[in-house]
Write an enzyme that holds these catalytic residues in place. Structure first.
Site, short mmCIF file in Angstrom:
data_model
loop_
_atom_site.label_atom_id
_atom_site.label_comp_id
_atom_site.label_asym_id
_atom_site.label_seq_id
_atom_site.Cartn_x
_atom_site.Cartn_y
_atom_site.Cartn_z
N GLY A 113 0.83 -1.21 0.00
CA GLY A 113 0.00 0.00 0.00
C GLY A 113 0.86 1.25 0.00
N THR A 114 1.89 1.23 0.82
CA THR A 114 2.80 2.38 0.92
C THR A 114 3.46 2.68 -0.43
OG1 THR A 114 3.27 1.76 3.19
CG2 THR A 114 4.81 3.28 2.17
N THR A 165 7.84 -5.65 4.06
CA THR A 165 6.68 -6.54 4.12
C THR A 165 7.05 -7.87 4.75
OG1 THR A 165 5.31 -8.01 2.79
CG2 THR A 165 7.13 -6.96 1.64
N ASP A 171 4.93 -10.00 5.24
CA ASP A 171 4.06 -10.95 4.52
C ASP A 171 4.67 -11.40 3.21
OD1 ASP A 171 2.31 -10.50 6.54
OD2 ASP A 171 0.74 -9.58 5.34
N MET A 202 1.24 -14.41 11.02
CA MET A 202 0.76 -13.34 10.14
C MET A 202 0.77 -13.78 8.69
SD MET A 202 1.66 -9.67 11.61
CE MET A 202 0.56 -9.02 12.86
N ARG A 253 -1.74 -11.89 5.66
CA ARG A 253 -3.12 -11.51 5.39
C ARG A 253 -3.63 -12.15 4.09
NH1 ARG A 253 -2.73 -5.75 5.22
NH2 ARG A 253 -3.40 -5.33 7.34
N1 LIG Z 1 -3.67 2.73 -3.64
C1 LIG Z 1 -3.17 3.60 -2.77
N2 LIG Z 1 -2.97 4.89 -3.12
C2 LIG Z 1 -2.45 5.78 -2.24
N3 LIG Z 1 -2.11 5.47 -0.97
C3 LIG Z 1 -2.29 4.20 -0.56
C4 LIG Z 1 -2.83 3.21 -1.43
N4 LIG Z 1 -2.89 2.05 -0.74
C5 LIG Z 1 -2.43 2.32 0.50
N5 LIG Z 1 -2.06 3.61 0.61
C6 LIG Z 1 -1.52 4.27 1.80
O1 LIG Z 1 -0.30 3.64 2.18
C7 LIG Z 1 -0.21 3.56 3.59
C8 LIG Z 1 0.10 2.15 4.01
O2 LIG Z 1 -0.82 1.22 3.42
P1 LIG Z 1 -1.26 -0.11 4.17
O3 LIG Z 1 -1.88 0.23 5.47
O4 LIG Z 1 -2.04 -0.92 3.23
O5 LIG Z 1 0.10 -0.82 4.56
P2 LIG Z 1 1.25 -1.43 3.67
O6 LIG Z 1 2.16 -0.37 3.22
O7 LIG Z 1 0.65 -2.28 2.61
O8 LIG Z 1 2.01 -2.29 4.73
P3 LIG Z 1 1.56 -3.69 5.35
O9 LIG Z 1 0.34 -4.14 4.64
O10 LIG Z 1 2.73 -4.59 5.09
O11 LIG Z 1 1.36 -3.43 6.78
C9 LIG Z 1 -1.52 4.07 4.16
O12 LIG Z 1 -1.29 5.36 4.70
C10 LIG Z 1 -2.46 4.09 2.98
O13 LIG Z 1 -3.38 5.17 3.05
O1 LIG Z 2 -1.22 -3.75 12.15
P1 LIG Z 2 -2.61 -4.19 11.92
O2 LIG Z 2 -3.43 -3.08 11.37
O3 LIG Z 2 -3.19 -4.90 13.05
O4 LIG Z 2 -2.54 -5.20 10.70
C1 LIG Z 2 -2.03 -6.48 10.78
C2 LIG Z 2 -1.52 -6.85 9.43
O5 LIG Z 2 -0.30 -6.25 9.18
C3 LIG Z 2 0.62 -7.21 8.66
O6 LIG Z 2 1.51 -7.52 9.70
C4 LIG Z 2 1.35 -6.65 7.49
O7 LIG Z 2 2.18 -5.66 7.90
C5 LIG Z 2 -0.22 -8.39 8.28
O8 LIG Z 2 0.47 -9.60 8.36
C6 LIG Z 2 -1.33 -8.30 9.25
O9 LIG Z 2 -2.50 -8.86 8.74
MG LIG Z 3 -0.04 -4.28 2.64
#
Ligand SMILES: Nc1ncnc2c1ncn2[C@@H]1O[C@H](COP(=O)(O)OP(=O)(O)OP(=O)(O)O)[C@@H](O)[C@H]1O
Ligand SMILES: O=P(O)(O)OC[C@H]1O[C@](O)(CO)[C@@H](O)[C@@H]1O
Ligand SMILES: [Mg+2]
Length: 500
Positions: free
Chosen positions: A192-193, A219, A221, A264, A266
């Protein structure tokens, strides 16, 4: 070599014998005539002794290392590392670092090494920490980061900058970057980041700003494609061993003892798969990518009865995203999402433990003793281990070298063990998953000797699902799969699926 841009602005350079470079953007793509400076590392006593310290601008790294004599050369990424010329004068640099998404071992090490790398290698002393993830750009104060401030932080879990989900407001974030005069943005986070980083890069480019945007993938994951694995993954797998070991000790010490460990993962079951392969104490590993069922012939309960009769105890590892459809069915629940839009999961560990207890109580065939261990947050809240610390250091240094050299819109990552710059579009095009028709999952099945829970019809379905759009050249197959039965998407996956 011919160069072309596709509609998603991907810079693709074609060469001989099917060579393709999926290049990263450069500040000069949209700001012509930028001045360059000799890399200050040239006169740095620590580096001047190193022969060929600088990376040749033409160095690239192949995505696939197993090839046949007639294979096209395939996709390559730009090799990471310091360049002879840089596009920032040291005094001009004003960098910032942000951490987003969930925690991962090694976040603090990456922060530390970006700060120290900028300072010691390039003489940069203006580095800001953004507090609390993306929203921190516009809603919080910043933290000034110096080598002294970050000196000891690698010994701590978490992130000294804080993190968050949601709150990605492109315009407010880029306004803040512009208002503060920031010209290098280091963004550490998961899939997402990296998507958020791509949006920031595009807006910066639209405004024509001389600001380099570098992503450092995080990540546990392992759901980010292309890269071999993230920093922190090994640490998380190692920590998971402790929980599995405890489950095994408990199970072995009771008559018909069953240990259930939830880990973990997801959407991707890599932690569960690797922890299982590492441990040897696991009898059954359940992951989101591999559907399973409980009752009836070939189901989990039948397998458990057999294994308990044979061994008197057993351990089940379940990834948190596994079996969510079964849970939703039985709980009749609605799907909820977190602030970033990720699906909020039901506790599959508690659910499956209860279902197992109910089954054996109902059958009156066997009295079991079940212990459920949920170490989920423990495996990501710890500091990184030695090898992840090294990994973090190299990733951080590669990101710094890339930004100083004027590259932007890239994620730094290990591809086949070499550090590379990967364009955001490539990182963001899909989620990395365990391919259950691939070699690594087969190895797990032979190690645990568990059922695959798949009939021939399911295998066809799974293969169909894996037929994602691919940029592989015609005729390319997964690694050494000569039969041609392996899907093309399998061939695209990183080495955690196909590792020899
Ligand atoms: N498609 C997108 N466009 C812009 N910003 C995004 C998008 N998807 C996620 N983000 C932003 O990126 C940040 C992190 O996203 P998310 O919570 O999904 O974690 P992540 O980076 O995937 O890490 P993890 O899932 O490993 O914990 C959030 O602030 C979210 O708003
Ligand atoms: O930190 P939160 O919002 O509880 O989310 C947990 C999720 O974050 C992760 O650790 C990815 O960073 C996943 O494995 C898990 O599902
Ligand atoms: Mg993610």
């Amino acid at each position: 070599m011919g160069s072309q841009s596709n509609p998603q602005m991907m810079k693709v350079v074609a060469g001989d014998a099917g060579y393709l470079l999926e290049d990263v953007p450069h500040l000069t793509d949209y700001i012509p005539d930028l001045p360059t400076y000799p890399n200050p590392l040239r006169s740095n006593p620590a580096y001047s002794v190193v022969k060929q310290y600088f990376v040749n601008v033409d160095d690239t790294v192949p995505q696939k290392v197993v090839v046949h004599k007639s294979s096209p050369r395939g996709i390559h990424f730009r090799r990471a590392g310091p360049r002879q010329k840089v596009y920032f004068d040291s005094d001009e640099v004003h960098a910032c670092i942000v951490t987003c998404g969930g925690l991962c071992p090694g976040l603090n090490t990456v922060i530390r090494e970006i700060v120290c790398g900028l300072y010691h290698m390039y003489g940069v002393n203006k580095v800001l920490g953004i507090d609390g993830g993306y929203r921190g750009f516009y809603s919080k104060n910043t933290i000034s980061l110096t080598p002294k401030v970050v000196n000891d932080i690698h010994k701590r879990g978490g992130t000294i900058l804080g993190t968050s989900r949601g709150g990605h407001d492109k315009l407010k974030i880029v306004d803040s970057i512009q208002d503060r005069g920031i010209n290098q943005v280091y963004i550490i986070g998961g899939d997402g980041t990296q998507k958020g980083a791509a949006v920031i890069y595009e807006e910066i480019r639209r405004r024509g700003l001389k600001v380099a945007v570098a992503g450092i993938p995080k990540t546990i994951d392992n759901d980010i494609p292309v890269i071999d694995k993230s920093f922190g993954f090994d640490t998380a797998v190692e920590e998971a061993q402790r929980a599995i070991n405890a489950a095994h000790v408990e199970a072995e010490s009771a008559e018909n003892g069953v240990g259930v460990v939830k880990l973990m993962g997801r959407y991707s079951g890599f932690i569960a798969m690797y922890a299982t392969l590492a441990s040897r104490d696991v009898d059954c590993c359940l992951i989101p990518e591999s559907p399973f069922y409980l009752e009836g012939k070939g189901g989990l309960f039948e397998f458990m009865e057999k294994r308990l009769k044979e061994n008197g105890h057993m351990v089940i590892v379940i990834a948190e995203g596994a079996g969510q459809e079964l849970l939703s069915e039985s709980l009749h629940s609605v799907d909820l999402k977190d602030a970033s839009g990720n699906r909020l999961l039901h506790d599959v560990g508690l659910w499956i433990s209860q279902r197992i207890k109910d089954h054996f109580a109902k059958q009156h065939k066997m009295d079991i003793t079940l212990k459920y261990i949920d170490p989920t947050y423990m495996i990501r809240a710890i500091p990184s281990n030695a090898s992840d610390n090294v990994n973090c250091t190299l990733l951080a240094q590669s990101a710094v070298h890339g930004a100083m050299a004027g590259y932007t819109g890239f994620t730094v990552g290990l591809v086949n063990g070499r550090h590379t710059y990967i364009p955001f579009n490539r990182i963001n095009e899909r989620q990395n998953k365990v391919v259950i028709t691939d070699r690594m999952w087969a190895r797990l099945l032979s190690s645990t000797n568990q059922p695959s829970f798949l009939g021939p019809k399911d295998v066809i379905e799974v293969k169909k699902e894996e037929e994602l759009p691919t940029q592989l050249l015609d005729g390319e197959l997964c690694k050494d799969d000569k039969s041609g039965t392996m899907s093309k998407s399998s061939a695209l996956l990183g080495c955690l699926n196909c590792m020899q």
